[in-house]
Enzyme design. Structure first.
Site, PDB file in Angstrom:
ATOM      1  N   ASP A  45      34.636  32.930  37.457  1.00  0.00           N
ATOM      2  CA  ASP A  45      35.375  31.727  37.848  1.00  0.00           C
ATOM      3  C   ASP A  45      34.807  31.161  39.154  1.00  0.00           C
ATOM      4  O   ASP A  45      35.263  30.125  39.646  1.00  0.00           O
ATOM      5  CB  ASP A  45      36.891  31.974  37.923  1.00  0.00           C
ATOM      6  CG  ASP A  45      37.278  33.052  38.915  1.00  0.00           C
ATOM      7  OD1 ASP A  45      36.384  33.648  39.558  1.00  0.00           O
ATOM      8  OD2 ASP A  45      38.498  33.313  39.063  1.00  0.00           O
ATOM      9  N   GLU A 183      33.820  44.172  45.423  1.00  0.00           N
ATOM     10  CA  GLU A 183      33.280  43.049  46.211  1.00  0.00           C
ATOM     11  C   GLU A 183      33.601  43.214  47.689  1.00  0.00           C
ATOM     12  O   GLU A 183      34.765  43.432  48.067  1.00  0.00           O
ATOM     13  CB  GLU A 183      33.861  41.724  45.685  1.00  0.00           C
ATOM     14  CG  GLU A 183      33.365  40.520  46.476  1.00  0.00           C
ATOM     15  CD  GLU A 183      33.557  39.190  45.773  1.00  0.00           C
ATOM     16  OE1 GLU A 183      33.959  39.166  44.587  1.00  0.00           O
ATOM     17  OE2 GLU A 183      33.293  38.156  46.418  1.00  0.00           O
TER      18      GLU A 183
END
Ligand code: KIV
Length: 265
Positions: A45, A183
């Site tokens: 996204d 992340e």
């Protein structure tokens, strides 16, 4: 060439062979990445930022993910395709998540769906996996929570936060997640987690010891007009073509040359 599956990725982890992944959002780049030999293509996204120009991933809709996933799937014959579940398409309930994931798999080319969040998402992960939908989880800096996190900042620096992330990862694995994106977390934490988890970890700003690496395509080609994160590298520098830049990325990940200490925390 044989298509890559979650089983292939587990086998790569077992053999300590690095897994390569890049994002793509359209047919032409997806086929280029597939040709170059990438293991996984992530329809992230992040397309809200790099394709649409938004400041965050939050405005991206399920219909847009379906559209981009379908475009990517037309260009891919070998790489495993992971498609992001966008913000609000899964958090409310496992049933809502199932409906969204089902659309991504039936109409959006997804072979695996990715969702963000820790233990509170474990029930949803289990619900999807038990119904035949493979799930990639995402911990650390989870961009859909950017406003809650107070910006795009490294996560898991304090001992209690690191412990939370480890605990979340085990809960998600236990619930059936087949992969885990980490992340922007300290390299040492990612190393510990990679060793204690059975499922492959895919790092982005999480140091060299994850089982694989992912970058946003527009960052690694140096075409995103806003500043790229410190954990990225522009592989177009010195490369004669986009395809060669992608091959250089694949080679650098497989050999362990990328990421270097300057890309980590
Ligand atoms: O949205 C995205 O592209 C991602 C990856 C970079 C991990 O979540």
């Amino acid at each position: 060439m044989k298509p890559i599956t979650l089983t292939t990725l587990k086998e790569l982890k077992r053999k300590s062979e690095k897994i390569t992944c890049l994002t793509a959002y359209d047919f032409s780049f997806a086929s280029l990445l597939d040709r170059a030999g990438i293991d996984m293509i992530m329809v992230g996204d992040s397309l809200g930022m790099v394709m649409q120009g938004h400041e965050t991933t939050l405005p991206v809709s399920l219909a847009e993910m379906v559209y981009h996933g379908r475009c990517v799937a037309r260009g891919v014959s070998r790489a495993l395709i992971i498609v992001d579940m966008p913000f609000t398409s899964y958090q409310e309930s496992p049933q809502r998540a199932f409906a969204s994931a089902g659309r991504l798999m039936q109409r959006g080319g997804a072979q695996v769906v990715k969702l963000e969040g820790g233990e509170p998402m474990a029930e949803t992960v289990r619900f999807l996996v038990e119904r035949g939908i493979p799930v990639c989880a995402h911990l650390g800096l989870t961009p859909q929570s950017v406003h809650q996190l107070g910006g795009y900042r490294v996560q898991g620096r304090e001992a209690s936060a690191a412990e939370r992330i480890r605990h979340d990862a085990l809960a998600l694995q236990q619930a059936g997640a087949g992969l885990l994106v980490l992340e922007a977390i300290p390299a040492e934490l990612a190393k510990t987690m990679t060793a204690e988890l059975e499922i492959p970890t895919i790092g982005i700003g999480a140091g060299p010891d994850c089982d694989g690496q992912v970058l946003v395509l527009h960052d690694m080609l140096g075409v995103y007009p806003r500043p790229s994160p410190k954990f990225s590298r522009n592989f177009m520098v010195g490369a004669p073509s986009v395809e060669e830049a992608v091959k250089a990325y694949i080679g650098a990940v497989k050999s362990g040359a990328f990421p270097g200490p300057e890309h980590g925390y």
